[in-house]
Design a protein around this motif. Structure first.
Motif, PDB file in Angstrom:
ATOM      1  N   UNK A  27       0.818  -1.206   0.000  1.00 22.54           N
ATOM      2  CA  UNK A  27       0.000   0.000   0.000  1.00 22.54           C
ATOM      3  C   UNK A  27       0.847   1.249   0.000  1.00 22.54           C
ATOM      4  N   UNK A  28       1.944   1.231   0.781  1.00 17.29           N
ATOM      5  CA  UNK A  28       2.859   2.380   0.801  1.00 17.29           C
ATOM      6  C   UNK A  28       3.473   2.621  -0.572  1.00 17.29           C
ATOM      7  N   UNK A  29       3.814   1.529  -1.273  1.00 22.58           N
ATOM      8  CA  UNK A  29       4.405   1.652  -2.599  1.00 22.58           C
ATOM      9  C   UNK A  29       3.418   2.279  -3.580  1.00 22.58           C
ATOM     10  N   UNK A  30       2.167   1.852  -3.534  1.00 18.35           N
ATOM     11  CA  UNK A  30       1.157   2.402  -4.446  1.00 18.35           C
ATOM     12  C   UNK A  30       0.887   3.873  -4.131  1.00 18.35           C
ATOM     13  N   UNK A  68       0.629  12.839   4.761  1.00 17.29           N
ATOM     14  CA  UNK A  68       1.586  11.832   4.289  1.00 17.29           C
ATOM     15  C   UNK A  68       2.413  11.297   5.453  1.00 17.29           C
ATOM     16  N   UNK A  69       2.863  10.060   5.321  1.00 15.78           N
ATOM     17  CA  UNK A  69       3.710   9.464   6.352  1.00 15.78           C
ATOM     18  C   UNK A  69       5.043  10.217   6.410  1.00 15.78           C
ATOM     19  N   UNK A  70       5.732  10.168   7.559  1.00 17.50           N
ATOM     20  CA  UNK A  70       7.022  10.856   7.666  1.00 17.50           C
ATOM     21  C   UNK A  70       8.019  10.416   6.593  1.00 17.50           C
ATOM     22  N   UNK A  71       8.016   9.111   6.265  1.00 16.00           N
ATOM     23  CA  UNK A  71       8.965   8.631   5.261  1.00 16.00           C
ATOM     24  C   UNK A  71       8.637   9.161   3.874  1.00 16.00           C
TER      25      UNK A  71
END
Length: 307
Positions: A64-67, A250-253
């Motif tokens: 999911x993070x990749x998408x 958005x996530x910190x990364x």
């Protein structure tokens, strides 16, 4: 990661760049050597690094993070290109320079310099999403980017299908497939790839320094618009990208990767594409030189904010 270790690593990157600059000035790294090392980094070290970085244990959360990263990258490049056109129009840029300057604002040195900086600031785990993000760079820089640089295309325009699937994109696709299928490379293959991938950072910074040493000094004192575009590239774009990522939750990364990509100097491909497809090579070389030179100051500042 605390601030001081990050700054030490950023300093180390630019120290190696300074060594490359000195070697270039002493002709120990001449143009032929730089071309050879560039090919080594782009065609061997960087794809090895990308492939190894994608060797992660599969999880639906990571997929999911990749998408989400792919969607964020698409939105970023679309927005950066649009902002680039608005910026050069506001600066009343001569028509000859428009393509090279818009390309320099749309596409940063995300892989060549960006990957080492991402490792230094966010750590090696961030390379998985950084590699996913960089797939969009390769697909768009060698398609839409060529249209931008060459204007309407004209007689010299040739859609570079082969370049869309260069070795870095193929490494990312292969690595992503292995990730989805939960296939781990055997140590006899993985360890040599890790060794090759680990050479990416020092070789890349040596090459950048050597390239800067061969750029004519007149590029530094050129058109004032080049300085304005460098400021947009290194300051305005990462600030805007960071604000939008924060607003979108958005996530910190992902925030860190997007801001770092946005805050990198102009892509070294700016000059190459301008030369191949009828763009303004002098402007392209100058903006790559100036933005890379000024990034010596802006990247440590960005590290302070992200650490």
């Amino acid at each position: 990661m605390t601030i001081m270790p990050v700054l030490v690593q950023i300093f180390a990157l630019f120290f190696v760049m300074a060594v490359g600059f000195a070697l270039g000035k002493m002709t120990l790294l001449d143009r032929a050597s730089v071309r050879g090392l560039s090919n080594l980094v782009i065609k061997v070290a960087l794809p090895s690094l990308i492939l190894v970085s994608l060797q992660r244990e599969f999880s639906h959360d990571l997929l999911g993070d990749a998408l989400v990263t792919l969607a964020a990258a698409a939105a970023y490049y679309l927005g950066a290109a649009a902002l680039g056109y608005l910026a050069v129009r506001a600066l009343r840029t001569p028509r000859k320079q428009v393509g090279a300057l818009v390309f320099s604002l749309a596409f940063s040195n995300a892989g060549f310099v960006g990957f080492p900086v991402i490792i230094s600031i966010l750590g090696p785990d961030a390379l998985f999403l950084a590699a996913v993000h960089n797939v969009l760079f390769n697909l768009l820089a060698f398609s839409v980017g060529i249209v931008i640089v060459s204007g309407t295309g004209g007689e010299k325009f040739r859609f570079p299908v082969a370049k869309l699937f260069n070795i870095n994109v193929l490494a990312a696709i292969a690595g992503f497939i292995l990730f989805v299928l939960s296939v781990r490379l055997p140590p006899v293959i993985r360890q040599p790839l890790e060794l090759l991938g680990n050479t990416t950072t020092p070789l890349a910074m040596l090459v950048v320094g050597a390239i800067l040493s061969h750029v004519p000094a007149k590029a530094v004192v050129g058109d004032w618009r080049l300085y304005a575009v460098s400021a947009v590239r290194l300051l305005a774009l990462p600030a805007l990208a960071g604000f939008i990522c924060l607003a979108a939750g958005a996530s910190p990364q992902l925030l860190g990767i997007t801001v770092i990509v946005a805050g990198m100097p102009a892509a070294s491909n700016t000059t190459l594409i301008a030369e191949l497809y009828g763009g303004d090579t002098e402007t392209a070389s100058s903006i790559v030189f100036l933005s890379t030179l000024f990034s010596v100051v802006t990247i440590p500042l960005m590290a302070l904010l992200l650490a």
